[in-house]
Design a protein around this motif. Structure first.
Motif, mmCIF file in Angstrom:
data_model
loop_
_atom_site.group_PDB
_atom_site.id
_atom_site.type_symbol
_atom_site.label_atom_id
_atom_site.label_comp_id
_atom_site.label_asym_id
_atom_site.label_seq_id
_atom_site.Cartn_x
_atom_site.Cartn_y
_atom_site.Cartn_z
ATOM 1 N N SER A 123 2.030 -14.553 -3.385
ATOM 2 C CA SER A 123 1.119 -13.538 -2.862
ATOM 3 C C SER A 123 -0.264 -13.717 -3.477
ATOM 4 O O SER A 123 -0.438 -14.398 -4.487
ATOM 5 C CB SER A 123 1.655 -12.133 -3.168
ATOM 6 N N THR A 124 -1.245 -13.058 -2.886
ATOM 7 C CA THR A 124 -2.615 -13.121 -3.388
ATOM 8 C C THR A 124 -2.982 -11.781 -4.023
ATOM 9 O O THR A 124 -2.263 -10.787 -3.903
ATOM 10 C CB THR A 124 -3.604 -13.434 -2.254
ATOM 11 N N ARG A 125 -4.130 -11.757 -4.674
ATOM 12 C CA ARG A 125 -4.585 -10.532 -5.325
ATOM 13 C C ARG A 125 -4.927 -9.450 -4.312
ATOM 14 O O ARG A 125 -4.998 -8.272 -4.657
ATOM 15 C CB ARG A 125 -5.810 -10.834 -6.203
ATOM 16 N N ARG A 126 -5.156 -9.824 -3.063
ATOM 17 C CA ARG A 126 -5.464 -8.843 -2.031
ATOM 18 C C ARG A 126 -4.213 -8.107 -1.544
ATOM 19 O O ARG A 126 -4.323 -7.046 -0.926
ATOM 20 C CB ARG A 126 -6.157 -9.524 -0.855
ATOM 21 N N ASP A 127 -3.059 -8.687 -1.791
ATOM 22 C CA ASP A 127 -1.813 -8.055 -1.354
ATOM 23 C C ASP A 127 -1.462 -6.892 -2.279
ATOM 24 O O ASP A 127 -1.529 -7.027 -3.516
ATOM 25 C CB ASP A 127 -0.667 -9.073 -1.354
ATOM 26 N N HIS A 128 -1.087 -5.774 -1.689
ATOM 27 C CA HIS A 128 -0.728 -4.601 -2.481
ATOM 28 C C HIS A 128 0.534 -4.894 -3.275
ATOM 29 O O HIS A 128 1.515 -5.431 -2.742
ATOM 30 C CB HIS A 128 -0.516 -3.400 -1.565
ATOM 31 N N ILE A 129 0.528 -4.554 -4.557
ATOM 32 C CA ILE A 129 1.611 -4.975 -5.451
ATOM 33 C C ILE A 129 2.868 -4.125 -5.310
ATOM 34 O O ILE A 129 3.971 -4.610 -5.553
ATOM 35 C CB ILE A 129 1.119 -4.962 -6.923
ATOM 36 N N THR A 130 2.746 -2.871 -4.915
ATOM 37 C CA THR A 130 3.927 -1.997 -4.859
ATOM 38 C C THR A 130 5.002 -2.525 -3.921
ATOM 39 O O THR A 130 6.183 -2.588 -4.318
ATOM 40 C CB THR A 130 3.519 -0.567 -4.458
ATOM 41 N N PRO A 131 4.678 -2.919 -2.683
ATOM 42 C CA PRO A 131 5.735 -3.482 -1.822
ATOM 43 C C PRO A 131 6.350 -4.763 -2.393
ATOM 44 O O PRO A 131 7.535 -5.031 -2.175
ATOM 45 C CB PRO A 131 5.002 -3.762 -0.504
ATOM 46 N N ILE A 132 5.563 -5.544 -3.132
ATOM 47 C CA ILE A 132 6.076 -6.786 -3.718
ATOM 48 C C ILE A 132 7.102 -6.478 -4.801
ATOM 49 O O ILE A 132 8.185 -7.076 -4.836
ATOM 50 C CB ILE A 132 4.912 -7.620 -4.291
ATOM 51 N N LEU A 133 6.781 -5.537 -5.686
ATOM 52 C CA LEU A 133 7.729 -5.156 -6.731
ATOM 53 C C LEU A 133 8.982 -4.545 -6.131
ATOM 54 O O LEU A 133 10.099 -4.778 -6.614
ATOM 55 C CB LEU A 133 7.071 -4.168 -7.700
ATOM 56 N N ARG A 134 8.811 -3.743 -5.077
ATOM 57 C CA ARG A 134 9.966 -3.130 -4.415
ATOM 58 C C ARG A 134 10.858 -4.200 -3.789
ATOM 59 O O ARG A 134 12.083 -4.142 -3.873
ATOM 60 C CB ARG A 134 9.511 -2.129 -3.363
ATOM 61 N N GLU A 135 10.231 -5.199 -3.174
ATOM 62 C CA GLU A 135 11.003 -6.271 -2.550
ATOM 63 C C GLU A 135 11.784 -7.080 -3.582
ATOM 64 O O GLU A 135 12.926 -7.483 -3.344
ATOM 65 C CB GLU A 135 10.064 -7.196 -1.769
ATOM 66 N N LEU A 136 11.161 -7.321 -4.733
ATOM 67 C CA LEU A 136 11.839 -8.047 -5.810
ATOM 68 C C LEU A 136 12.855 -7.189 -6.550
ATOM 69 O O LEU A 136 13.646 -7.702 -7.338
ATOM 70 C CB LEU A 136 10.802 -8.570 -6.813
ATOM 71 N N HIS A 137 12.801 -5.882 -6.301
ATOM 72 C CA HIS A 137 13.639 -4.898 -6.992
ATOM 73 C C HIS A 137 13.367 -4.933 -8.508
ATOM 74 O O HIS A 137 14.276 -4.846 -9.332
ATOM 75 C CB HIS A 137 15.124 -5.140 -6.712
#
Length: 246
Positions: A123-137
């Motif tokens: 992902s890039t810095r422009r991508d919101h981090i909350t959905p990424i952390l949720r996806e990774l659990h």
């Protein structure tokens, strides 16, 4: 005596009284140090752990840069193993001592975790981090610290913890009339800022705030799964407060 260090833990008001303290060991005079390393943790005289967090962040970002340079040659499983071995494991190491620190310090670790998640998911810095952390659990750093505290509290309740971490109230667990749910009595801290961070004060507060169905679990692995679910909901559904700050 080259590697011998001693540290005086003191409040900011007492800093000037111990600036030149010395300890005599045999024929050697050892001056007090502003910080000292013990079991991989950098302690400072005020227990702010600023230098310890700085070390984690510095080393963590260095390893992430190295991993990012070779990630295109690695399968996802190997990439995840490297990120865990060199970054997230450092964030989790002895993280219970960071409980109650100012949010500005925890945010520094959170930025490291965020970057690790971006490297792992491309992902890039422009991508919101909350959905990424949720996806990774992945639990955010604040919840990871609580997870460790609650695991230690569970072991204290079930007497599987070293004596130096045993909760004084564990031998006198109170039971409600309607159930046999273990409830720990919280001790009042003498020092508001530092005392509330101690295990004997913070752990009972966090433990008593858990749902009854979680506190009655007798298997450690199932308990850890349950508290991760509770903390995961707390992290990603902020409008539903589940565990209060103690």
């Amino acid at each position: 005596m080259l590697w011998t260090q001693f540290l005086i833990l003191k409040s900011p008001k007492c800093q000037q009284h111990f600036n030149h303290a010395k300890l005599m060991v045999g024929s050697s005079h050892i001056s007090s140090s502003p910080k000292a390393r013990n079991l991989g943790v950098v302690f400072d005289s005020g227990l702010t752990f600023h230098d310890h967090i700085s070390k984690i962040v510095s080393v963590g970002f260095y390893h992430l840069r190295c991993i990012a340079s070779i990630k295109k040659y690695l399968p996802h499983e190997s990439l995840a193993a490297l990120v865990h071995a060199f970054v997230t494991s450092r964030i989790d190491f002895c993280n219970s001592i960071l409980y109650g620190l100012p949010s500005i310090e925890i945010t520094r670790l959170q930025k490291l975790q965020n970057q690790a998640a971006r490297v792992l998911t491309n992902s890039t810095r422009r991508d919101h981090i909350t959905p990424i952390l949720r996806e990774l659990h992945w639990l955010p750093v604040h919840q990871r610290i609580r997870y460790k505290m609650l695991t230690l509290a569970y072991r204290a309740v079930h007497n599987t913890i070293p004596a130096y971490l045993a909760l004084p109230s564990c031998s006198n667990i109170r039971h409600t009339r309607s159930s046999t749910t273990p409830t720990l009595e919280r001790r009042n801290a003498k020092k508001r800022s530092a005392g509330d961070r101690t295990f004997s004060v913070a752990a009972p507060c966090l433990w008593n705030a858990l749902p009854v169905a979680v506190r009655v679990i007798h298997d450690l692995h199932k308990f850890q799964q349950s508290i991760k679910s509770v903390l995961f909901r707390e992290a990603f559904r902020p409008l539903i407060p589940l565990l209060p700050d103690c």
